[in-house]
Design a protein around this motif. Structure first.
Motif, PDB file in Angstrom:
ATOM      1  N   PHE A 108     -41.866  20.673 -20.917  1.00 42.15           N
ATOM      2  CA  PHE A 108     -40.723  19.888 -21.393  1.00 42.15           C
ATOM      3  C   PHE A 108     -39.498  20.117 -20.505  1.00 42.15           C
ATOM      4  O   PHE A 108     -38.765  19.172 -20.201  1.00 42.15           O
ATOM      5  CB  PHE A 108     -40.389  20.237 -22.850  1.00 42.15           C
ATOM      6  N   GLN A 109     -39.273  21.344 -20.094  1.00 41.85           N
ATOM      7  CA  GLN A 109     -38.132  21.626 -19.211  1.00 41.85           C
ATOM      8  C   GLN A 109     -38.262  20.853 -17.905  1.00 41.85           C
ATOM      9  O   GLN A 109     -37.273  20.328 -17.383  1.00 41.85           O
ATOM     10  CB  GLN A 109     -38.041  23.128 -18.939  1.00 41.85           C
ATOM     11  N   ASN A 110     -39.471  20.776 -17.391  1.00 38.13           N
ATOM     12  CA  ASN A 110     -39.716  20.030 -16.162  1.00 38.13           C
ATOM     13  C   ASN A 110     -39.397  18.548 -16.362  1.00 38.13           C
ATOM     14  O   ASN A 110     -38.784  17.905 -15.490  1.00 38.13           O
ATOM     15  CB  ASN A 110     -41.173  20.221 -15.737  1.00 38.13           C
ATOM     16  N   TRP A 111     -39.788  17.989 -17.495  1.00 37.17           N
ATOM     17  CA  TRP A 111     -39.506  16.579 -17.772  1.00 37.17           C
ATOM     18  C   TRP A 111     -38.004  16.335 -17.903  1.00 37.17           C
ATOM     19  O   TRP A 111     -37.494  15.308 -17.457  1.00 37.17           O
ATOM     20  CB  TRP A 111     -40.229  16.123 -19.036  1.00 37.17           C
ATOM     21  N   ARG A 112     -37.294  17.286 -18.507  1.00 34.65           N
ATOM     22  CA  ARG A 112     -35.840  17.094 -18.723  1.00 34.65           C
ATOM     23  C   ARG A 112     -35.059  17.089 -17.417  1.00 34.65           C
ATOM     24  O   ARG A 112     -33.989  16.489 -17.334  1.00 34.65           O
ATOM     25  CB  ARG A 112     -35.319  18.181 -19.669  1.00 34.65           C
ATOM     26  N   ALA A 145     -42.078  21.513 -31.692  1.00 35.02           N
ATOM     27  CA  ALA A 145     -41.005  22.482 -31.451  1.00 35.02           C
ATOM     28  C   ALA A 145     -40.348  22.270 -30.094  1.00 35.02           C
ATOM     29  O   ALA A 145     -39.162  22.554 -29.912  1.00 35.02           O
ATOM     30  CB  ALA A 145     -41.569  23.905 -31.533  1.00 35.02           C
ATOM     31  N   GLY A 146     -41.110  21.749 -29.142  1.00 37.29           N
ATOM     32  CA  GLY A 146     -40.630  21.653 -27.770  1.00 37.29           C
ATOM     33  C   GLY A 146     -39.721  20.481 -27.477  1.00 37.29           C
ATOM     34  O   GLY A 146     -39.045  20.465 -26.455  1.00 37.29           O
ATOM     35  N   GLY A 147     -39.717  19.485 -28.347  1.00 33.77           N
ATOM     36  CA  GLY A 147     -38.794  18.381 -28.128  1.00 33.77           C
ATOM     37  C   GLY A 147     -39.398  16.998 -28.030  1.00 33.77           C
ATOM     38  O   GLY A 147     -38.735  16.065 -27.578  1.00 33.77           O
TER      39      GLY A 147
END
Length: 196
Positions: free
Chosen positions: A189-193, A24-26
C-alpha cells in the motif's frame, strides 16, 4: 479509489487474514470475487469478510451473487449478461450494483440498465488473461468520456500506471494479483501511495 479484488487461489497464506490486512491497510473497497463457490459457501465467506471489513470501516462489494447481496444489503459487481437478466424488482432489492464492460456499447448498455458504476478492462497486459490483447488507455478514455457513472479500470494496473488511468478519466482502479500475492500488504500500500 482502489478496489482490491480477491482471488483465494492466488492468495499467500490465510485468506481471511489477507482480507484483514487489506481492510487495515487502506483498501477503499474489497471486491469478493470468489465466483466458483456455491451460493451457500459464498454467503458464509461473505459474512466472515463483512465482519472483518466492518472493524475497519472498509466497504465490501460482492460479485455475481445477487441473492447474497440482497440478503446482506451489500453492493454487487455483475457481468453485463447477468445485469441484463435482472428485473426492476430484482434491482430494487440491491443497495447498488455495477457492471463489467469490455466495449463502449457494453458501457452504454450498462448505464442504460442503471448500473451505479462500471469496471472496464482489461487495460494493460495481465497474466490473468495472457491470450487476450489489452484494450488500452484509448479504450478507457473513450468509455470515460461517454459515461456519466464512475468507471474503474482493471487489468495490469501497477502503482506507476495509476496516473495514466486517472488521466484517462477513470475514478480509480482494481488490483488483484499484487494484493493477493505480495509478501507485505502494508508495504505494498505504501508503494501505491507514492504514485497517487
Amino acid at each position: 479509489m482502489m478496489i482490491c479484488v480477491t482471488n483465494r487461489k492466488l492468495c499467500r497464506g490465510d485468506f481471511l487474514e489477507r482480507i484483514r490486512q487489506l481492510a487495515a491497510g487502506g483498501a477503499d473497497v474489497i471486491l469478493l470475487r470468489e465466483k466458483d463457490l456455491s451460493p451457500a459457501a459464498y454467503t458464509e465467506l461473505a459474512e466472515k469478510c463483512l465482519a472483518i471489513c466492518r472493524e475497519y470501516s472498509t466497504a465490501l462489494w460482492l460479485n455475481s451473487f445477487t441473492g447474497t447481496a440482497a440478503a446482506l444489503q451489500l453492493p454487487v459487481q455483475l457481468p453485463l449478461s447477468v445485469l441484463q437478466e435482472l428485473t426492476d424488482a430484482d434491482k430494487e432489492k440491491l443497495p447498488a450494483f455495477g457492471a463489467s464492460v469490455h466495449s463502449l456499447a457494453d458501457a452504454q448498455l450498462a448505464e442504460k440498465l442503471c448500473a451505479d458504476w462500471l469496471i472496464a478492462g482489461h487495460i494493460f497486459p495481465t497474466s490473468c488473461k495472457p491470450d487476450l490483447p489489452p484494450r488500452g488507455l484509448d479504450f478507457l478514455r473513450e468509455i470515460c468520456s461517454h459515461i456519466s457513472v464512475p468507471v474503474y479500470a482493471i487489468g495490469g494496473i501497477t502503482p506507476q500506471r495509476q496516473a495514466e488511468v486517472r488521466q484517462a478519466g477513470a475514478s480509480g482502479c482494481c488490483v488483484m494479483s499484487q494484493m493477493m500475492q505480495c509478501p507485505d500488504v502494508s508495504a505494498e500500500f505504501q508503494n501505491w501511495r507514492i504514485y497517487i
